[in-house]
Design an enzyme around this catalytic site. Structure first.
Site, short mmCIF file in Angstrom:
data_model
loop_
_atom_site.label_atom_id
_atom_site.label_comp_id
_atom_site.label_asym_id
_atom_site.label_seq_id
_atom_site.Cartn_x
_atom_site.Cartn_y
_atom_site.Cartn_z
CB SER A 15 -0.90 0.02 1.24
OG SER A 15 -1.38 1.34 1.44
CG HIS A 40 -3.69 -1.48 -1.97
ND1 HIS A 40 -4.78 -2.27 -2.28
CD2 HIS A 40 -4.12 -0.65 -0.98
CE1 HIS A 40 -5.81 -1.95 -1.52
NE2 HIS A 40 -5.44 -0.95 -0.72
CG ASP A 42 -4.89 2.51 0.47
OD1 ASP A 42 -5.87 1.74 0.35
OD2 ASP A 42 -3.80 2.15 0.93
CG MET A 44 -8.17 7.28 1.76
SD MET A 44 -7.45 7.30 3.39
CE MET A 44 -6.66 5.68 3.42
CG HIS A 73 -9.05 0.22 -1.15
ND1 HIS A 73 -8.50 0.06 0.12
CD2 HIS A 73 -10.40 0.18 -0.97
CE1 HIS A 73 -9.47 -0.07 1.00
NE2 HIS A 73 -10.63 0.01 0.37
CG MET A 75 -11.17 3.33 1.20
SD MET A 75 -9.68 3.28 2.23
CE MET A 75 -8.45 3.45 0.95
CG MET A 144 -11.70 -2.40 4.41
SD MET A 144 -10.08 -1.96 3.75
CE MET A 144 -9.20 -1.33 5.18
N GLY A 151 -3.17 4.19 7.78
CA GLY A 151 -2.26 3.06 7.90
C GLY A 151 -1.87 2.86 9.36
CG ASP A 182 -6.23 -2.72 2.74
OD1 ASP A 182 -5.18 -2.47 3.36
OD2 ASP A 182 -6.82 -1.89 2.01
N GLY A 183 -5.13 -4.16 5.92
CA GLY A 183 -5.10 -3.46 7.21
C GLY A 183 -4.44 -4.29 8.29
#
Ligand code: DX5
Ligand code: ZN
Length: 226
Positions: A15, A40, A42, A44, A73, A75, A144, A151, A182-183
Site C-alpha cells: 500500500s 495498492h 488508497d 480517500m 482501492h 474509499m 478490510m 495506515g 487490507d489493514g
C-alpha cells in the site's frame, strides 16, 4: 479449512499510503526491481473516510513509467462518478466499497464495461451477505481488517472467521474471485491469512517501514508459504 483457489497464487500488494510520496516514481521503480507485481493505491476523499489522499491525475502520471498491476482501492462516496476517470488514468483493478454504493450491481457493471477488473470492498463490520447476488461479478473481494482511513492500525482478529465464511460462500456459488485482506497485515499474520483463504495481502506500514524492499518482500513471501 477451505483453501484459496489454485487459480490465484498468493501475492503481496504494498500500500503506497506508507511510501515516500515525494519520491513516488522511485518508490514504484523500487517495487518493480524488488520483484513485486502489484501495487495498492488508497484513494480517500475525506467523506467516506476522514483522510484525503490522491486521485486520477497522480495515477495517470505514474502509469507511463510502471508495468506494475495497479490495484485501486476507492474509499470514496459516489464512486460511480469517477470510475471512468480511474480507468482512463491506468487502474487495472477498481475496488468500490459496498457501503458507498446505493446500486452496487450497477457500479460493478460500470467498472467491467471499462475493461478493468472489479472488486467489492467491505468494512470490518459489514456482513458478507451484501455479496450474495453480486459475487459472480467480482474479480476480487477486499475484506478490510481495520476501519479504513489510516495506515498503521491494529489488525481485527474476526477477519479470520469472515475469510472462512467468504470461502464457504464462494464454494457454494462455484465462483472464485481473488480475496484480498487490507489493514494491519504483517509477516506475523501473513501465513495464517493465506491459510484462512486470502490470496492477496495488502501491507503498508509493515512493508515500507522495513527496507530494503527485496528482502522485505522475501520475508512476506516466506511467511505466506508461497
Ligand atoms: C487503510 C488502507 C490500507 C492501509 C494499510 O484504510 O486501505 O491499505 O494503507 O496500511 P497498514 O498495512 O499499515 O495497516
Ligand atoms: Zn487499501
Amino acid at each position: 479449512m477451505t483453501p484459496a483457489s489454485p487459480l490465484h497464487p498468493p501475492l503481496l500488494s504494498p500500500s503506497l499510503l506508507s511510501c515516500d510520496f515525494g519520491r513516488l516514481r522511485e518508490e514504484l521503480e523500487a517495487l518493480e526491481a524488488a520483484g513485486l507485481s502489484w501495487v495498492h493505491w488508497d484513494v480517500m476523499d475525506g467523506r467516506f473516510v476522514p483522510n484525503i489522499t490522491l486521485g486520477p491525475p497522480l495515477i495517470k502520471a505514474c502509469r507511463k513509467g510502471s508495468s506494475l498491476f495497479f490495484d485501486v482501492h476507492l474509499m470514496i462516496v459516489e464512486p460511480e462518478r469517477y470510475v471512468e476517470d480511474f480507468a482512463a488514468a491506468g487502474a487495472d483493478l477498481i475496488g468500490v466499497h459496498a457501503e458507498a454504493c446505493t446500486h452496487l450491481e450497477r457500479v460493478l457493471a460500470q467498472i467491467k464495461a471499462t475493461g478493468k477488473q472489479a472488486a467489492v470492498s467491505l468494512n470490518p463490520h459489514t456482513p458478507l451477505q451484501v455479496l450474495e447476488y453480486v459475487l459472480p461479478q467480482c474479480d476480487m473481494v477486499l475484506l478490510m481488517s481495520v476501519n479504513p482511513g489510516f495506515g498503521g492500525q491494529q489488525f481485527l482478529d474476526f477477519t479470520y472467521r469472515k475469510l472462512y465464511e467468504l470461502r464457504v460462500m464462494c464454494r457454494r456459488q462455484g465462483c472464485w474471485p481473488r480475496v484480498q485482506v487490507d489493514g494491519g497485515v504483517t509477516p506475523d499474520n501473513a501465513g495464517a491469512l493465506i491459510a484462512a483463504g486470502a490470496d492477496v495481502l495488502v501491507s503498508g506500514s509493515a512493508f515500507f517501514g522495513f527496507p530494503p524492499y527485496y528482502e522485505r518482500h522475501q520475508t512476506f513471501v516466506r511467511a505466506m508459504g508461497v
